[in-house]
Design an enzyme around this catalytic site. Structure first.
Site, PDB file in Angstrom:
ATOM      1  CD  GLU A  56      -2.473  -1.342   2.674  1.00  0.00           C
ATOM      2  OE1 GLU A  56      -3.662  -1.686   2.727  1.00  0.00           O
ATOM      3  OE2 GLU A  56      -1.776  -1.182   3.690  1.00  0.00           O
ATOM      4  CG  ASP A 227      -4.774  -3.941   8.656  1.00  0.00           C
ATOM      5  OD1 ASP A 227      -5.023  -5.068   8.185  1.00  0.00           O
ATOM      6  OD2 ASP A 227      -3.634  -3.602   8.998  1.00  0.00           O
TER       7      ASP A 227
END
Ligand code: NAD
Length: 342
Positions: A56, A227
């Site tokens: 990410e 998450d």
């Protein structure tokens, strides 16, 4: 030149200050940034998912400084000798776009995640909270425990992990720091009598680490492990009996526990509580849930804090990261000369 805090300097700096002091100071930087929430560019992080895990990029800017973090999440990594989460991050000057600061962020992410948990718990947990159940005792766990001691004076930890070696590691690290620790034989045993529950497990699946029977009135639930899309820790019925607080709603809808809920499920962005624009805890019996996923502004605060803290110290070096010709239009001049440079 760009300032660089590499792994060995990060370790030396953290040791010189002590992680608890750093978490305490970092909470202040983070609160400062959460209080000026409206100034930041905000976007859900850019994620590249594969069966192995996720990589990410987490960008933000306050229009003076731009920052981003590169981070991965690979729950099966420890079985192959790699960590679940690693990271590095950058700050840049907005006026010319030049990177000014680069730092390792594997350690710093654990510190910033701990500081975020502490900042939120300080506002939402009952102020007399002293006992925390810690479900999942991997890389983040010790940092989370220190954060809750810093924020609230948590002194007793009731820990549970499916991996006994991870629990033993946790006990080895934390007993010398003065915590009282009970080694539970299940998540249900760990949560008995706890004021705060931190879930900090890693599994690339919709797990049910906690169900409604684990949750007593008045608990503050610090859920940091879920998450990613398809990666959650809580039975969704828990979310119905408490009030849910998030960092940045659009990202948490994709990645957090609330991905299990309808799109109109009510949540509160935490910055509003900090500014007094939304209620936090309103009663002793209220169940408060922090659906933490980790947001770019927290990394920005962490980088900003380390940049300031190491200024004038021996804990950074200057690196030659940006090619810088004397004539800004003559980049080719740096590489086109026939005779070798230097
Ligand atoms: P880790 O792999 O080092 O530790 C995870 C631990 O969870 C392991 O010890 C594992 O045995 C344990 N576990 C897995 N399933 C379990 C279960 N059912 N019951 C009890 N224990 C179980 O990972 P880490 O670096 O400590 O990260 C933990 C989680 O936190 C990860 O999912 C990571 O993505 C997430 N994380 C979130 C944030 C955030 O800002 N919210 C930041 C960093 C990491």
């Amino acid at each position: 030149m760009t300032r660089f805090v590499d792994v060995s300097n990060m370790i030396r700096w953290v040791r010189s200050q002590g992680p608890e002091t750093i978490i305490k100071d970092l909470i202040q930087y983070m609160e400062e940034d959460f209080r000026r929430w409206a100034r930041f560019d905000k976007t859900p992080r850019v994620a590249s998912h594969t069966p192995y895990g996720v990589i990410e990029l987490m960008p933000t800017s306050d229009h003076e400084t731009y920052g981003f973090k590169y981070v991965n999440g690979h729950p099966s990594n420890p079985t192959r000798g790699y960590q679940t989460v690693t990271a590095f991050g950058v700050l840049a000057d907005v006026h010319n776009g030049y990177p000014t600061f680069l730092a390792e962020m594997t350690i710093l992410t654990a510190l910033r995640t701990a500081a975020t948990s502490a900042m939120v718990a300080k506002a939402l947990a009952r102020p007399d909270s002293r006992v925390m159940a810690m479900i999942g005792t991997g890389s983040q766990a010790e940092f989370q425990a220190l954060a809750m001691r810093t924020a609230l004076g948590v002194a007793k930890l009731q820990v549970w992990d499916t991996d006994a070696a991870a629990v033993n590691k946790f006990i080895r690290n934390m007993v010398p720091l003065g915590f009282e620790i009970d080694f539970a034989s299940s998540a249900l045993e760990a949560v008995q009598g706890a004021d705060i529950i931190t879930t900090c497990t890693a599994d690339k699946t919709q797990a049910t680490i906690l169900s409604i029977q684990h949750i007593a009135p008045g608990i503050h639930l610090n859920a940091i492990g879920g998450d990613c899309p398809g990666k959650t820790e809580l039975d969704p019925s828990i979310l119905e009996i408490g009030d849910v607080f998030v960092e940045y709603e659009s990202q948490t809808r994709i990645e957090g526990e609330i991905q299990q809920m309808p799109a109109d499920f009510a949540v509160t962005e935490f910055w509003k509580v900090l500014l007094g624009a939304a209620p936090g805890r309103t009663s002793e019996d209220q169940i408060t849930i922090f659906d933490s996923v980790g947001f770019a502004v927290e990394d920005f605060s962490a980088l900003r804090y380390v940049r300031d803290a190491v200024d004038g110290s021996e804990f950074f070096e200057d690196i030659d990261l940006v090619a810088n010709p004397d004539d800004p239009k003559d980049l080719f001049g740096l590489v086109g000369a026939l005779s070798p440079v230097g």
